[in-house]
Design a protein around this motif. Structure first.
Motif, PDB file in Angstrom:
ATOM      1  N   PRO A  13       0.830  -1.208   0.000  1.00 48.89           N
ATOM      2  CA  PRO A  13       0.000   0.000   0.000  1.00 48.89           C
ATOM      3  C   PRO A  13       0.862   1.255   0.000  1.00 48.89           C
ATOM      4  O   PRO A  13       2.005   1.241   0.477  1.00 48.89           O
ATOM      5  CB  PRO A  13      -0.795  -0.119   1.298  1.00 48.89           C
ATOM      6  N   ILE A  14       0.322   2.325  -0.526  1.00 49.02           N
ATOM      7  CA  ILE A  14       1.002   3.613  -0.508  1.00 49.02           C
ATOM      8  C   ILE A  14       0.788   4.236   0.864  1.00 49.02           C
ATOM      9  O   ILE A  14      -0.342   4.372   1.336  1.00 49.02           O
ATOM     10  CB  ILE A  14       0.471   4.521  -1.617  1.00 49.02           C
ATOM     11  N   THR A  15       1.873   4.619   1.525  1.00 50.28           N
ATOM     12  CA  THR A  15       1.813   5.146   2.885  1.00 50.28           C
ATOM     13  C   THR A  15       2.397   6.558   2.940  1.00 50.28           C
ATOM     14  O   THR A  15       2.900   7.081   1.945  1.00 50.28           O
ATOM     15  CB  THR A  15       2.580   4.235   3.863  1.00 50.28           C
ATOM     16  N   CYS A  16       2.315   7.164   4.124  1.00 48.26           N
ATOM     17  CA  CYS A  16       2.692   8.573   4.300  1.00 48.26           C
ATOM     18  C   CYS A  16       4.058   8.765   4.953  1.00 48.26           C
ATOM     19  O   CYS A  16       4.432   9.907   5.253  1.00 48.26           O
ATOM     20  CB  CYS A  16       1.650   9.276   5.174  1.00 48.26           C
ATOM     21  N   ASP A  17       4.801   7.700   5.192  1.00 51.13           N
ATOM     22  CA  ASP A  17       5.950   7.798   6.094  1.00 51.13           C
ATOM     23  C   ASP A  17       7.294   8.002   5.408  1.00 51.13           C
ATOM     24  O   ASP A  17       8.314   8.113   6.089  1.00 51.13           O
ATOM     25  CB  ASP A  17       6.019   6.550   6.978  1.00 51.13           C
ATOM     26  N   GLU A  18       7.333   8.069   4.104  1.00 56.36           N
ATOM     27  CA  GLU A  18       8.616   8.230   3.421  1.00 56.36           C
ATOM     28  C   GLU A  18       8.873   9.698   3.114  1.00 56.36           C
ATOM     29  O   GLU A  18       8.144  10.314   2.322  1.00 56.36           O
ATOM     30  CB  GLU A  18       8.636   7.419   2.124  1.00 56.36           C
ATOM     31  N   PRO A  19       9.883  10.313   3.715  1.00 59.77           N
ATOM     32  CA  PRO A  19      10.170  11.734   3.457  1.00 59.77           C
ATOM     33  C   PRO A  19      10.371  12.008   1.975  1.00 59.77           C
ATOM     34  O   PRO A  19      11.001  11.219   1.261  1.00 59.77           O
ATOM     35  CB  PRO A  19      11.445  11.983   4.254  1.00 59.77           C
ATOM     36  N   ASP A  20       9.783  13.128   1.540  1.00 60.33           N
ATOM     37  CA  ASP A  20       9.891  13.612   0.158  1.00 60.33           C
ATOM     38  C   ASP A  20       9.127  12.767  -0.850  1.00 60.33           C
ATOM     39  O   ASP A  20       9.195  13.033  -2.053  1.00 60.33           O
ATOM     40  CB  ASP A  20      11.360  13.725  -0.277  1.00 60.33           C
ATOM     41  N   SER A  59      -1.760  16.670  12.044  1.00 64.03           N
ATOM     42  CA  SER A  59      -1.560  15.819  10.871  1.00 64.03           C
ATOM     43  C   SER A  59      -0.092  15.684  10.484  1.00 64.03           C
ATOM     44  O   SER A  59       0.264  14.793   9.712  1.00 64.03           O
ATOM     45  CB  SER A  59      -2.356  16.369   9.690  1.00 64.03           C
ATOM     46  N   ARG A  60       0.774  16.549  11.017  1.00 62.22           N
ATOM     47  CA  ARG A  60       2.204  16.465  10.697  1.00 62.22           C
ATOM     48  C   ARG A  60       3.041  15.948  11.852  1.00 62.22           C
ATOM     49  O   ARG A  60       4.168  15.502  11.634  1.00 62.22           O
ATOM     50  CB  ARG A  60       2.718  17.840  10.258  1.00 62.22           C
ATOM     51  N   GLN A  61       2.484  15.965  13.080  1.00 61.33           N
ATOM     52  CA  GLN A  61       3.319  15.649  14.246  1.00 61.33           C
ATOM     53  C   GLN A  61       2.708  14.627  15.200  1.00 61.33           C
ATOM     54  O   GLN A  61       3.453  13.921  15.880  1.00 61.33           O
ATOM     55  CB  GLN A  61       3.594  16.934  15.040  1.00 61.33           C
ATOM     56  N   ASP A  62       1.389  14.549  15.268  1.00 62.92           N
ATOM     57  CA  ASP A  62       0.755  13.832  16.375  1.00 62.92           C
ATOM     58  C   ASP A  62      -0.021  12.606  15.912  1.00 62.92           C
ATOM     59  O   ASP A  62      -0.026  12.242  14.738  1.00 62.92           O
ATOM     60  CB  ASP A  62      -0.182  14.787  17.125  1.00 62.92           C
ATOM     61  N   GLN A  63      -0.712  12.011  16.859  1.00 59.88           N
ATOM     62  CA  GLN A  63      -1.547  10.849  16.581  1.00 59.88           C
ATOM     63  C   GLN A  63      -2.904  11.279  16.023  1.00 59.88           C
ATOM     64  O   GLN A  63      -3.362  12.397  16.244  1.00 59.88           O
ATOM     65  CB  GLN A  63      -1.749  10.040  17.864  1.00 59.88           C
ATOM     66  N   GLU A  83      -8.804   0.868  13.308  1.00 59.02           N
ATOM     67  CA  GLU A  83      -7.413   0.463  13.466  1.00 59.02           C
ATOM     68  C   GLU A  83      -6.447   1.635  13.288  1.00 59.02           C
ATOM     69  O   GLU A  83      -5.230   1.451  13.415  1.00 59.02           O
ATOM     70  CB  GLU A  83      -7.071  -0.630  12.452  1.00 59.02           C
ATOM     71  N   GLN A  84      -6.981   2.820  13.004  1.00 60.26           N
ATOM     72  CA  GLN A  84      -6.125   3.975  12.716  1.00 60.26           C
ATOM     73  C   GLN A  84      -6.048   4.976  13.864  1.00 60.26           C
ATOM     74  O   GLN A  84      -5.009   5.598  14.076  1.00 60.26           O
ATOM     75  CB  GLN A  84      -6.617   4.694  11.451  1.00 60.26           C
ATOM     76  N   PHE A  85      -7.138   5.167  14.570  1.00 62.52           N
ATOM     77  CA  PHE A  85      -7.144   6.168  15.640  1.00 62.52           C
ATOM     78  C   PHE A  85      -6.113   5.802  16.712  1.00 62.52           C
ATOM     79  O   PHE A  85      -5.986   4.649  17.113  1.00 62.52           O
ATOM     80  CB  PHE A  85      -8.534   6.286  16.264  1.00 62.52           C
ATOM     81  N   GLY A  86      -5.387   6.829  17.162  1.00 60.53           N
ATOM     82  CA  GLY A  86      -4.364   6.628  18.164  1.00 60.53           C
ATOM     83  C   GLY A  86      -2.986   6.333  17.610  1.00 60.53           C
ATOM     84  O   GLY A  86      -2.007   6.344  18.350  1.00 60.53           O
ATOM     85  N   ARG A  87      -2.891   6.088  16.305  1.00 57.83           N
ATOM     86  CA  ARG A  87      -1.598   5.911  15.652  1.00 57.83           C
ATOM     87  C   ARG A  87      -1.200   7.225  14.985  1.00 57.83           C
ATOM     88  O   ARG A  87      -2.045   8.081  14.729  1.00 57.83           O
ATOM     89  CB  ARG A  87      -1.676   4.799  14.611  1.00 57.83           C
ATOM     90  N   SER A  88       0.062   7.390  14.675  1.00 57.32           N
ATOM     91  CA  SER A  88       0.511   8.627  14.037  1.00 57.32           C
ATOM     92  C   SER A  88      -0.028   8.705  12.610  1.00 57.32           C
ATOM     93  O   SER A  88      -0.281   7.677  11.961  1.00 57.32           O
ATOM     94  CB  SER A  88       2.034   8.705  14.023  1.00 57.32           C
TER      95      SER A  88
END
Length: 393
Positions: A13-20, A59-63, A83-88
């Motif tokens: 899946p495409i995720t949000c965690d890879e810088p740039d 949306s940039r720093q927290d859960q 399964e998403q709430f509470g995760r970054s």
């Protein structure tokens, strides 16, 4: 009966965690620009302005924080986000995180709360500006030229206009991209699309308002007036979503603009108004239209409508992402395999503006990657792809 084929393996899946990466840029570059533009266009008070700032920080720093239990769609999001709430935010799938961000934008703007901002479309200033822009007026005039074309040429021109209309998406232009020129088709299966239209029900899953919606409505008019479709179900968003996504209000605003014009635009607008009165054109909304999920997870009533349609036309980049489960498929993975779960014939008309791509031949994929590694997000290419139950056997 044999079972539909499915991809031989699931792509990541495409995720949000890879810088740039593209998702990272959306959250760290596009969203701040978007919120600034909203606050410049809409005179929100201090409470709303603080809520927008808090959402941007979160949306940039927290859960990921859940909705308030008082929210009208609280129960839906408890299922969609269990399964998403509470995760970054960075741990989320991009499709889920981006969808939830737009839902939270409405909350920050007081869209669902009691008070003066209830029901106010925070994207309306952008939508209205597009309807009043010279480019929209030019598109209305261009319908005269299309109307004068020979039947087959006009039909193909309307289809191509609907494909490339997605390039005018306001979220794309706010990010600094411009719809000045169209590019090339990376895949073109338009010859397979037309034979599927047998005079029955066609479902069109709309994407953006404004110029794209104008192109879509012109195509819908052609399908109805020419007998390609006996009726059209136009599936729209039930609430503002992704900046310029079309709601029923946006359809009516576009029809008003068309009928106030001269020439072919006025004729198309008048016929579509009559089609609405005759129930040959139906505007339909569904909560799942704003869901953070792929169409694989569609509810039963939506599945039944798609199954009953001679063809479902999926417009735009987001609908394509949802069709393909927003995964990093090898680009040569057949479109029919990725959409094997879909209950009926489906056509994707999409300007490519995100990483997910399927259905390309190996030579085309290699040439595009070699020429410009960013072609998937630049809007320079488009696809017309078709899959039917027979393809999936």
């Amino acid at each position: 009966m044999s079972q539909p084929r499915v991809p031989h393996r699931e792509a990541p899946p495409i995720t949000c965690d890879e810088p740039d990466s593209f998702p990272w840029q959306v959250f760290h570059e596009r969203h701040p620009v978007l919120i600034r533009r909203i606050l410049e266009a809409v005179p929100y008070g201090q409470a709303e302005r603080q809520a927008f700032a808090a959402l941007l920080r979160e949306s940039r720093q927290d859960q990921v924080a859940p909705l308030s239990p008082e929210a009208p769609d609280f129960d839906l999001w408890q299922v969609w986000g269990k399964e998403q709430f509470g995760r970054s935010w960075q741990q989320q799938r991009f499709l889920w995180a981006e969808s939830y961000f737009y839902r939270r934008l409405l909350q920050a703007g007081g869209y669902f709360a009691d008070g003066g901002w209830r029901g106010v479309d925070l994207f309306a200033p952008f939508k209205h500006a597009e309807l009043d822009a010279p480019a929209f007026t030019a598109d209305l005039t261009a319908l005269d030229h299309q109307h004068a074309l020979a039947e087959g040429e006009r039909e193909q021109s309307l289809l191509m206009t609907a494909v490339w209309g997605n390039l005018a998406d306001l979220g794309f232009t706010i990010a600094g991209k411009g719809p000045e020129e169209t590019g090339a088709l990376a895949a073109d299966e338009s010859d397979r699309l037309w034979p599927l239209l047998d005079g029955g029900l066609v479902t069109v899953v709309a994407d953006n308002s404004g110029r794209e919606l104008l192109a879509d409505l012109a195509l819908v008019d052609h399908l109805l007036a020419g007998g390609r479709a006996g009726e059209v179900s136009l599936l729209l968003k039930p609430q503002p979503y992704y900046i310029s996504d079309a709601t029923p209000r946006d359809v009516l605003d576009c029809l008003d603009r068309m009928t106030a014009a001269a020439g072919a635009a006025a004729g198309i607008g008048g016929r579509l108004r009559q089609a609405l009165r005759d129930d040959r054109l139906r505007m339909r909304t569904h909560p799942f239209a704003c869901a953070p999920l792929g169409y694989r997870d569609m509810p039963a009533d939506l599945r039944e409508e798609f199954a009953a349609s001679a063809l479902t036309i999926m417009k735009g980049d987001l609908n394509y992402r949802r069709l393909a489960d927003d995964r990093l498929w090898p680009p040569t993975t057949p479109f029919a395999e990725v959409t094997a779960y879909f209950p009926g014939p489906v056509a994707a008309l999409r300007t490519v503006k995100s990483d997910v791509v399927t259905g390309l031949d190996a030579e085309t994929a290699a040439e595009l990657d070699a020429a410009d590694p960013s072609w998937r997000v630049s809007g320079t290419h488009a696809v017309i792809q078709v899959a039917t139950p027979r393809d999936r056997e």
